[in-house]
Design a protein around this motif. Structure first.
Motif, short mmCIF file in Angstrom:
data_model
loop_
_atom_site.label_atom_id
_atom_site.label_comp_id
_atom_site.label_asym_id
_atom_site.label_seq_id
_atom_site.Cartn_x
_atom_site.Cartn_y
_atom_site.Cartn_z
N UNK A 14 0.84 -1.21 0.00
CA UNK A 14 0.00 0.00 0.00
C UNK A 14 0.87 1.26 0.00
N UNK A 15 1.84 1.30 0.89
CA UNK A 15 2.72 2.48 0.99
C UNK A 15 3.53 2.65 -0.30
N UNK A 16 3.94 1.55 -0.90
CA UNK A 16 4.64 1.62 -2.19
C UNK A 16 3.77 2.29 -3.25
N UNK A 17 2.52 1.88 -3.33
CA UNK A 17 1.62 2.45 -4.34
C UNK A 17 1.30 3.92 -4.06
N UNK A 18 1.25 4.29 -2.78
CA UNK A 18 0.83 5.64 -2.43
C UNK A 18 1.98 6.65 -2.40
N UNK A 19 3.20 6.18 -2.15
CA UNK A 19 4.30 7.15 -1.98
C UNK A 19 5.48 6.94 -2.93
N UNK A 20 5.50 5.82 -3.62
CA UNK A 20 6.62 5.58 -4.54
C UNK A 20 6.18 5.69 -6.00
N UNK A 21 5.04 5.11 -6.32
CA UNK A 21 4.54 5.21 -7.69
C UNK A 21 3.92 6.59 -7.90
N UNK A 22 4.09 7.12 -9.08
CA UNK A 22 3.67 8.50 -9.31
C UNK A 22 2.29 8.68 -9.89
N UNK A 23 1.55 7.59 -10.08
CA UNK A 23 0.25 7.68 -10.75
C UNK A 23 -0.70 8.66 -10.06
N UNK A 24 -0.76 8.59 -8.73
CA UNK A 24 -1.68 9.45 -8.01
C UNK A 24 -1.16 10.87 -7.84
N UNK A 25 0.15 11.05 -8.06
CA UNK A 25 0.78 12.35 -7.83
C UNK A 25 1.27 12.99 -9.12
N UNK A 26 0.72 12.57 -10.23
CA UNK A 26 1.11 13.12 -11.54
C UNK A 26 2.62 13.00 -11.77
N UNK A 27 3.19 11.85 -11.34
CA UNK A 27 4.61 11.59 -11.57
C UNK A 27 5.56 12.29 -10.63
N UNK A 28 5.07 12.87 -9.54
CA UNK A 28 5.92 13.67 -8.66
C UNK A 28 6.15 13.03 -7.29
N UNK A 293 -7.61 13.24 -6.43
CA UNK A 293 -8.62 14.29 -6.34
C UNK A 293 -8.41 15.24 -5.16
N UNK A 294 -7.63 14.81 -4.17
CA UNK A 294 -7.45 15.65 -2.97
C UNK A 294 -6.03 16.18 -2.82
N UNK A 295 -5.14 15.87 -3.75
CA UNK A 295 -3.73 16.21 -3.55
C UNK A 295 -3.46 17.70 -3.49
N UNK A 296 -4.33 18.52 -4.06
CA UNK A 296 -4.14 19.97 -4.00
C UNK A 296 -4.88 20.59 -2.81
N UNK A 297 -5.61 19.79 -2.06
CA UNK A 297 -6.42 20.32 -0.96
C UNK A 297 -5.91 19.88 0.42
N UNK A 298 -5.19 18.76 0.46
CA UNK A 298 -4.71 18.20 1.73
C UNK A 298 -3.21 17.99 1.63
N UNK A 299 -2.44 18.33 2.68
CA UNK A 299 -1.00 18.07 2.65
C UNK A 299 -0.70 16.60 2.36
N UNK A 300 0.41 16.35 1.69
CA UNK A 300 0.70 15.03 1.14
C UNK A 300 0.72 13.92 2.19
#
Length: 372
Positions: A14-28, A293-300
């Motif tokens: 789960x942590x790998x998908x949320x913090x290592x892969x860039x899909x949810x963070x537009x590659x960042x 959908x929430x990355x610009x509204x809530x701290x990472x």
């Protein structure tokens, strides 16, 4: 203890998908989590740990069971939560196609079989590929071990034959052999089986040899897996941390096999084990959609922590509302079907006291009055 480690393995994925892969963070993801990323980029190894544990658990749970009982047990365990997760995930990414999208609902329907990966049909959620790998292991184990009777000898023969098949794939590669020998993943299943035999009986030179060969093959194959899982193709990562994690996983299983954790009976471990499978099924596509959908509204970091907690709550609800009520019903329904097969496969038909099944057309013709 095994249940607790299953949850740990799931959380690393789960942590790998949320913090290592860039899909949810537009590659960042790497720039957003510069420190955490260095560790979480290896979180996919939780899948290898799952396979190691699976070999242990499947060998343990199949002891004394027939093929029919084995199939019923596995299907009732896997499918209720999976069906619900497929439909929930498909609905979420259909309504909010921020990261993934649904091409057509016929593919969603085929995903319900859990066989879509073998037909090269896209998974509703990318993590489902591991389920097809598990299914192939179950089928091989059922046909080559359970059908012959689960015994110490048959398990050892299976481990040796599957290892040889994986090695043969190096020298005489073929698509069919690669599909069933699974040389990248089979060492984990094989080692898990050997560890269970150590736990049930005692460590021997043969079992230790199987584990050591599997460990060396796993360490060799993990190099390939690191290449598969590069977040950025032009940014290679060190291999040694992955090899160290694999060594630690084997070390944990060795301690388990030697009885080092037998006295640990914490109640929460049962709940941890129950959450693992639904958490794995639900977290990826839905979690990515929430983060995107929430990355610009809530701290990472709070967003990641909140999403993980939300997925665990959703996993608990799936377990309570779907797995617990539907699992036993599906198990009983399948048992009835298996018993029907058995009763009509015995010489002379169903035993006395069992209702006869619907007559076949041939039987109807045999008793039909002449001229009718």
């Amino acid at each position: 203890m095994l249940d607790g480690m299953r949850l740990v393995a799931a959380l690393t994925v789960v942590v790998y998908h949320y913090t290592a892969m860039g899909d949810a963070w537009a590659g960042r993801a790497r720039t957003i989590f510069p420190t955490l990323h260095k560790v979480s980029q290896y979180g996919w190894i939780g899948v290898e740990f799952f396979f190691l544990i699976s070999g242990f658990v499947i060998c343990m749970s199949s002891w004394g069971r027939s093929v029919g009982d084995f199939v019923v047990s596995r299907a009732a365990r896997l499918y209720p939560a999976y069906w619900a997760a497929v439909l929930i995930s498909a609905a979420v990414i259909s309504i909010w196609p921020a990261v993934q999208h649904i091409d057509n609902w016929a593919q969603v329907a085929l995903n319900l079989t859990m066989l879509q990966h073998g037909m090269k049909i896209p998974d509703v959620d990318l993590v489902y590929w591991t389920l097809f790998t598990e299914l192939k292991f179950y089928l091989l184990f059922a046909l080559l071990v359970v059908a012959r009777g689960v015994s110490y000898r048959n398990c050892v023969v299976f481990c040796c034959l599957w290892t040889v098949a994986g090695i043969a794939d190096y020298t005489a590669p073929s698509a069919l052999l690669d599909m069933w020998s699974m040389p990248v993943y089979s060492p984990y299943f094989v080692a898990g089986i050997a560890f269970y035999l150590m736990y049930r009986f005692k460590p021997t030179a043969v079992l230790t040899g199987i584990v050591l060969v599997s460990f060396l093959l796993a360490e060799h194959q993990i190099v390939k897996r690191v290449g598969f899982n590069l977040i950025e193709e032009n940014r290679p990562i060190p291999v040694w941390p992955a090899q160290l994690i694999v060594a630690l996983a084997f070390g944990f299983m060795a301690l388990l096999a030697l009885g080092a954790f037998d006295r640990i009976q914490w109640r929460w471990l049962t709940t941890a084990g129950a959450l693992t499978y639904p958490l794995y099924l639900l977290h990826n596509a839905i979690g990515w959609t929430v983060i995107r959908n929430l990355r610009h509204k809530v701290p990472a970091l709070p967003l990641v922590v909140g999403t993980v907690l939300a997925m665990m709550v959703l996993a608990y609800l799936l377990h309570r509302l779907v797995e617990r009520p539907l699992g036993p019903r599906l198990r009983q329904w399948l048992r009835n079907g298996v018993e029907e097969i058995r009763s009509h496969s015995r010489p002379g038909g169903p035993p006395v006291g069992l209702p006869p099944g619907r007559p076949t057309r041939a039987e109807e013709g045999a008793v039909r009055p002449a001229g009718s």
